[in-house]
Structures are given as structure tokens and as C-alpha cells.
Write a protein that holds these residues in place. Structure first.
Motif, short mmCIF file in Angstrom:
data_model
loop_
_atom_site.label_atom_id
_atom_site.label_comp_id
_atom_site.label_asym_id
_atom_site.label_seq_id
_atom_site.Cartn_x
_atom_site.Cartn_y
_atom_site.Cartn_z
N GLU A 120 4.51 -2.57 -7.58
CA GLU A 120 4.09 -3.62 -6.63
C GLU A 120 2.88 -4.52 -6.63
N MET A 121 3.15 -4.64 -8.17
CA MET A 121 2.77 -5.99 -9.55
C MET A 121 3.80 -7.13 -8.34
N THR A 122 5.22 -6.65 -9.21
CA THR A 122 5.97 -8.37 -8.08
C THR A 122 6.05 -8.01 -6.41
N PHE A 123 5.64 -7.18 -5.26
CA PHE A 123 5.81 -8.13 -4.17
C PHE A 123 3.93 -8.43 -4.04
N SER A 124 3.20 -8.32 -4.57
CA SER A 124 1.87 -8.13 -4.52
C SER A 124 1.32 -9.45 -4.15
N ALA A 194 -5.88 -12.94 6.10
CA ALA A 194 -5.51 -11.37 6.88
C ALA A 194 -4.44 -11.26 6.46
N GLU A 195 -3.65 -12.12 7.09
CA GLU A 195 -1.81 -11.81 6.98
C GLU A 195 -1.91 -11.11 4.85
N GLN A 196 -2.11 -11.77 4.48
CA GLN A 196 -2.21 -11.10 3.59
C GLN A 196 -2.89 -10.05 2.71
N GLU A 197 -4.03 -9.05 3.44
CA GLU A 197 -4.81 -7.78 3.57
C GLU A 197 -4.01 -7.10 3.96
N TYR A 198 -2.72 -7.71 5.40
CA TYR A 198 -2.29 -7.03 6.46
C TYR A 198 -1.15 -6.29 5.09
N HIS A 199 -0.14 -7.69 4.37
CA HIS A 199 1.44 -7.28 3.95
C HIS A 199 1.06 -6.17 2.28
N GLN A 204 1.57 -1.02 0.52
CA GLN A 204 0.62 -0.14 -0.61
C GLN A 204 1.10 1.95 0.78
N VAL A 205 1.09 1.39 1.77
CA VAL A 205 1.34 2.82 2.57
C VAL A 205 3.07 3.06 2.34
N VAL A 206 4.17 2.24 2.36
CA VAL A 206 5.55 2.48 2.22
C VAL A 206 5.26 2.53 1.13
N LEU A 207 4.95 2.30 0.01
CA LEU A 207 4.48 3.26 -1.64
C LEU A 207 3.82 4.65 -1.47
N LEU A 208 3.42 5.12 -0.76
CA LEU A 208 2.61 6.25 -0.23
C LEU A 208 3.98 7.65 0.52
N GLU A 209 4.63 6.48 1.81
CA GLU A 209 5.26 7.25 2.05
C GLU A 209 6.53 7.78 1.52
#
Length: 360
Positions: A120-124, A194-199, A204-209
Motif C-alpha cells: 500500500e505504501m508503494t502504490f499509494s 478525485a482521480e487520486q481518491e478513486y485510485h 484498498q478494495v483490491v487488497l481487501l478482496e
């Protein structure tokens, strides 16, 4: 077949049930039932938003969202982590797992937490917002408005982005050091586009899944290699498990601001819906040779459950619980009775999944 350890413990090395109790047709039917329940549960929140004519109240999605947080927390702490300790602490395994280092499941879960935090830190996207160069080394105070205020504001930003905890500013003809107050930085909080918030939310959802999918295959395999009354009990428990977990994941997927006609959310729902049935299909093919109580089965299930527990613990605590109840945004959007209700649904979800965790 059984093998015996030196201490006389009987350990499975092959089929762990009476072949006459194995009903192939029922197992095949269970695969399609789990597929349907899992897929529909995960897609339900998306369908509600996609088809407003269904007239599903917004309070239903609110309930599912927070109930699901409790479900995922209980899945990690009550289902996955204890199962990992039981599997890797089985006396059929070598002394390394049972005597030398019985805390291995916890260590594996901790390693998974570090891994997911690093990813998450790497891709945040937030790290790109903080990459501005630091220009000023001090702050000048001016009692007049205008250029003096702008210079002071610029210096505050520079100091906030630096690692220096204190500043020095001239006051009444002398320099005094003091620490910044929270109010001084209220106007300088990191703001994502808005685009950064979406990414960020998508990551977060991908990591959760990923944390959910990782153990779903082995749930399906264990179901397909069981037989008799154990199979019926496990089947019912897994159906409820997939229902609650699917609603939880689906609510998080639906909460993202997807572009119109986006395909990704439906693919994510399908991935969740298919993973456990894929495990069941694998189990059907290996049911005559694979046993979850064999040494290989115990190691496989134990290690995978420990990894999944770490992923879900991190995701459900930091991405769900903290974000929904302890973030600055949550105190603006979730107040009063809504906050009490949300907390209550989290607790109820945890209780419900904890009860199911006794069988699934």
C-alpha cells in the motif's frame, strides 16, 4: 489410509472418510449453490445502485456496509487465525511446528501484515502529493495582512513537510521556539484529486478482496473432501459464510465511484463468486487422494489461513474500521445516532460471523 507418528498419533495420509458416505451428486449441487449465493451476495449492492427501480432503501446499504466490517473482522480473528494455529499445531506435524516454534501462525500473519502495508505504501497516491520541494527554512511573523501573511503561510507549509518538530520565529524582539498547534495546520492538510481518491479507494478494495480470496479456495477444497453429516453441516455454514462475506465485499466495491458502465466491479464480484467453487472443483478431483488432515494438507491450509488472516486483519482494521469511525472525514459524515447504529451493526456482524466460525 493412516500413518503413525512415533508417539502413536494416527495421521491421515489419504482419504479421511468412508467412501460409501460420499455423495458425488450432492457435492456437485453444492458447488452450484455456493456459486450462486456467493455471486449474488457480492453483486447485490451493485445491483441496488445500478437499478434504482428496485427501490431498496439506502439504509440497507448502510447496514450491509457496517455489518460487513464486523463479518470480516470476525473472519480474520475467529475463523482464519485459530484455524491456522490448530492446523500448524497438529501432532501429526514435525516438532518444529508443534514444539520448537508453535507461534509460527502468528509470525506468518504478522509477515503478511508487513507485506500488505508495504504494497500500500508503494502504490499509494498520497506519496506523490507530499513530494513538493521544501523551500523555506524559517517563518517570519508580521502583524500586518498581505505579503507578511503569505510569507508566514508559505513558511508554515515548508515546516509541516519537513521533519523538524519545532520552529523559531521572532516575537517582541527575541526568538522563541514553540511547537505547531493543530489549528495552525488545518488549512494545509493533504488533499487528493478525485482521480487520486478513486485510485486509493480502489487499491484498498483490491487488497481487501485478495485477503478474502486467498482462503476461499481452501474452504471449497475442505467442503469437497468431507462426507456424511460433516459435509451437510459444513455446507450450510459455508453458504452463510459466503453470503455475509459477499455482502461485505460487495458493499465496499459498490461504495467506489466507478465510471459509467465500468466492468471492473462486476469482474471483482465474479472473482469472489467463483473462488470457493473453484476450490470445490479441485476438491472433487482430488477427494480420493487429498485429506486436509494429512501432513501436506495441514501445512497448506495452516499457512494459507495464517497469510489470509494477516491480510484481513490489516484491511479490516485500517481500511474499514479506522476509515469509517476514526478518520477526520468520519467525524463529519457519521454523527449522532448514525454513528451509534453503525457501531452496533459492526458488533452484530462480528457476533454473527463468530457463531458461524464455529463450524465453517
Amino acid at each position: 489410509m493412516f500413518r503413525r507418528q512415533d508417539d502413536g498419533v494416527a495421521c491421515h495420509s489419504g482419504r479421511a472418510y468412508d467412501p460409501s458416505e460420499y455423495h458425488l451428486g450432492l457435492h456437485v449441487a453444492s458447488l452450484f449453490v455456493v456459486l450462486a449465493v456467493s455471486s449474488l451476495a457480492c453483486a447485490f449492492p451493485l445491483l441496488v445502485l445500478r437499478f434504482p427501480r428496485l427501490r431498496i432503501p439506502s439504509s440497507v446499504l448502510f447496514t450491509v456496509r457496517h455489518f460487513g466490517t464486523g463479518v470480516l473482522l470476525a473472519t480474520a480473528f475467529v475463523h482464519l487465525l485459530p484455524t491456522a494455529f490448530i492446523s500448524l499445531g497438529d501432532p501429526c506435524l514435525s516438532g518444529f511446528w508443534t514444539d520448537d516454534y508453535p507461534a509460527m501462525p502468528g509470525a506468518i500473519a504478522l509477515a503478511a501484515i508487513f507485506l500488505i502495508a508495504g504494497i500500500e505504501m508503494t502504490f499509494s497516491p498520497e506519496k506523490r502529493c507530499c513530494a513538493a520541494p521544501i523551500g523555506s527554512s524559517g517563518i517570519t511573523t508580521n502583524n500586518a495582512r498581505g505579503e507578511g501573511d503569505e510569507e508566514q503561510r508559505s513558511g508554515s507549509v515548508a515546516r509541516q513537510l519537513s521533519d523538524t518538530p519545532t520552529i523559531t520565529r521572532p516575537q517582541q524582539g527575541r526568538n522563541e521556539s514553540h511547537e505547531h498547534s493543530d489549528e495552525e495546520f488545518d488549512d494545509f492538510k493533504i488533499k487528493l484529486s478525485a482521480e487520486q481518491e478513486y485510485h486509493k479507494a480502489f487499491l484498498q478494495v483490491v487488497l481487501l478482496e485478495c485477503g478474502i480470496l486467498f482462503h476461499s479456495v481452501f474452504i471449497g477444497m475442505n467442503l469437497s473432501v468431507s462426507a456424511g453429516s460433516e459435509f451437510i453441516i459444513l455446507w450450510i455454514a459455508i453458504v452463510f459464510h459466503q453470503l455475509f462475506e459477499g455482502l461485505a465485499l460487495g458493499a465496499r466495491i459498490a461504495a467506489l465511484k466507478w465510471p459509467p458502465n465500468a466492468v471492473k466491479p462486476w469482474v471483482m464480484c465474479l472473482a469472489y463468486g467463483c473462488t470457493t467453487p473453484i476450490g470445490q472443483a479441485i476438491g472433487l478431483g482430488l477427494h480420493s487422494s487429498y485429506s486436509p488432515d494429512s501432513e501436506a494438507g495441514l501445512l497448506l491450509v495452516g499457512i494459507m489461513n495464517a497469510i489470509s488472516a494477516g491480510l484481513l486483519i490489516y484491511a479490516s482494521l485500517t481500511e474499514l474500521l479506522v476509515e469509517d469511525f476514526l478518520s477526520d472525514r468520519s467525524w463529519r459524515t457519521l454523527r449522532g445516532l448514525r454513528r451509534v447504529g453503525a457501531c452496533s451493526w459492526v458488533v452484530l456482524g462480528a457476533i454473527g460471523m463468530s457463531l458461524i466460525g464455529a463450524w465453517a
